[in-house]
Write a protein that holds these residues in place. Structure first.
Motif: not given
Length: 171
Positions: A39-43, A52-59
Motif C-alpha cells: 500500500s502507499e502507506s507502507n511504501v 513495517l509491523t505485522d499489522e502493516d503486512r496483513r492485507d
C-alpha cells in the motif's frame, strides 16, 4: 512434476528480484515483485525508515496469497521474513516452493550501498529485517548461499528445484 509456483525470499538486498526475474524467464512463468503490492502507506513508512509491523503486512500478504492462487505458475520475490508470513502465502497454494536467499549482514549491506531509487533505505531498516527474520530450515525452503555471483546463485536455485532448462512445463 515441474515446480510452477515459487517464492524467492530473503531480506532486502539479497537478490530476490534479480534471481526471481531470471528464474521466471527460465521457467517461462510470470515474475512478480511483492514490493509492487505494498500500500502507499507502507511504501511511505519504509521510505521514512520506519519498519513495517505485522499489522502493516496483513492485507499485503492476503493480496499476495490471492495472486498465488490466481496464477497457474509464477515466481514471486517476497521477503517472507516470518514463518507466519510464509504460512499465509501458502494459503494461495500449499505446494508453493520457497528459495531462501541467505547472506550475512555485511554482504547485503554492501549491496544496498550500490542501490539507487529504492524506497527501502537505511542500515536500521536492514537490521530490523535481520532481527525479524525467522530463517526457514531445509524442510521449509531451499537454502541458497548468495555469496557467489548472480549466475552461480541462479544455478544453485535451478539445482535445488531440480529444474532442467529443457523441461516441458505443460506436463
Amino acid at each position: 512434476m515441474t515446480v510452477r509456483k515459487i517464492v524467492v525470499m530473503g531480506v532486502s538486498g539479497s537478490g530476490k528480484s534479480l534471481v526471481g526475474e531470471r528464474l521466471g524467464d527460465l521457467l517461462d512463468v510470470q515474475f512478480f515483485d511483492a514490493d509492487d503490492y505494498h500500500s502507499e502507506s507502507n511504501v511511505q513508512k519504509m521510505a521514512n525508515g520506519i519498519p513495517l509491523t505485522d499489522e502493516d503486512r496483513r492485507d499485503w500478504l492476503t493480496d499476495l496469497a490471492d495472486l498465488i492462487r490466481r496464477e497457474a505458475g509464477l515466481v514471486l520475490a517476497c521477503s517472507a521474513l516470518k514463518k507466519t508470513y510464509r504460512d499465509q502465502l501458502r494459503t494461495g497454494d500449499p505446494s508453493l516452493k520457497f528459495l531462501y536467499l541467505k547472506g550475512d549482514f555485511e554482504t547485503i549491506w554492501s549491496r544496498h550501498a550500490q542501490r539507487q531509487d529504492h524506497y527501502f533505505t537505511g542500515q536500521d531498516m536492514l537490521e530490523s529485517q535481520f532481527l525479524s527474520l525467522e530463517e526457514p530450515d531445509a524442510n521449509e525452503a531451499y537454502i541458497i548461499d548468495i555469496s557467489a555471483t548472480p549466475e552461480a546463485v541462479l544455478k544453485q536455485c535451478i539445482a535445488a528445484l531440480s529444474i532442467k532448462p529443457q523441461d516441458d512445463l505443460d506436463q
